[in-house]
Design an enzyme around this catalytic site. Sequence first.
Site, PDB file in Angstrom:
ATOM      1  N   GLY A 156       0.780  -1.231   0.143  1.00 56.77           N
ATOM      2  CA  GLY A 156      -0.189   0.002  -0.138  1.00 56.77           C
ATOM      3  C   GLY A 156       0.611   1.221   0.123  1.00 56.77           C
ATOM      4  O   GLY A 156       2.171   1.146   0.598  1.00 56.77           O
ATOM      5  N   CYS A 162       5.943   0.036   7.144  1.00 59.15           N
ATOM      6  CA  CYS A 162       5.743   0.863   6.580  1.00 59.15           C
ATOM      7  C   CYS A 162       6.837   1.525   5.641  1.00 59.15           C
ATOM      8  O   CYS A 162       7.945   1.787   6.055  1.00 59.15           O
ATOM      9  CB  CYS A 162       5.365   2.264   7.526  1.00 59.15           C
ATOM     10  N   LEU A 163       6.544   1.660   4.406  1.00 61.78           N
ATOM     11  CA  LEU A 163       7.706   2.008   3.371  1.00 61.78           C
ATOM     12  C   LEU A 163       8.215   3.411   3.598  1.00 61.78           C
ATOM     13  O   LEU A 163       9.432   3.611   3.538  1.00 61.78           O
ATOM     14  CB  LEU A 163       7.079   2.284   2.011  1.00 61.78           C
ATOM     15  N   HIS A 177      -4.325   1.488   7.656  1.00 60.46           N
ATOM     16  CA  HIS A 177      -2.800   2.250   7.819  1.00 60.46           C
ATOM     17  C   HIS A 177      -2.750   3.366   6.685  1.00 60.46           C
ATOM     18  O   HIS A 177      -2.203   4.342   6.978  1.00 60.46           O
ATOM     19  CB  HIS A 177      -1.934   1.030   7.415  1.00 60.46           C
ATOM     20  N   GLU A 178      -3.123   3.152   5.553  1.00 60.34           N
ATOM     21  CA  GLU A 178      -3.023   4.243   4.443  1.00 60.34           C
ATOM     22  C   GLU A 178      -3.950   5.362   4.651  1.00 60.34           C
ATOM     23  O   GLU A 178      -3.570   6.690   4.376  1.00 60.34           O
ATOM     24  CB  GLU A 178      -3.225   3.529   3.161  1.00 60.34           C
TER      25      GLU A 178
END
Length: 187
Positions: free
Chosen positions: A45, A96-97, A138-139
């Site tokens: 995501g 998380c990126l 999350h997004e």
Amino acid sequence: MVIPIYSCFHPILRKKTSAVIKIDDDIKKLVENMFETMYKADGIGLAANQVGQDKSLIVIDINASKDKHKSEPPITLINPVIEQFSDNDVEYEEGCLSIPKFYEKVMRPEIIQIKYLDLDMKEHVVEAGNLLSRVMQHEVDHLNGIIFTERLSPINRTLAKSKLRKIQKGQVIPDYPYIDSNGNPLK
Ligand code: ZN
């Protein structure tokens, strides 16, 4: 085109994003680049503000995950709003990126009802559970300027402190183009 992902410590990720008003070529190109960037970074995501764009827009493809789940097509969510949360919370490990190489368990509601527009500006209202619900929550948090570390239990947050400090100082380098807390590209 792969575009750099911003560190969670950069101020752009602390600001609520603006609604997308119309789908033009710039938005379509951004969505294309976001998918490419997400796949390159092995994510499932990505929110537009993670690539420095003040837009309420998310791309998701949970099929890239190693977890078992039923297959879902990749989706683009414009101006998403979570309208309902189930009463029961479940625990799940998140990453998380924007926080390279950091994973921690977080409690969140199990099932959600979410409303969003697709790239044709058509409205959808869907119920999501399991991993899809988790990624959507999350997004959507990102779009509201919230980072998942804020949702850790107090004890886990304390335990994570030194790891997060290292990430903040730019001592953890991801394998994808990244912009650190001061706005400097790391790769
Ligand atoms: Zn994230």
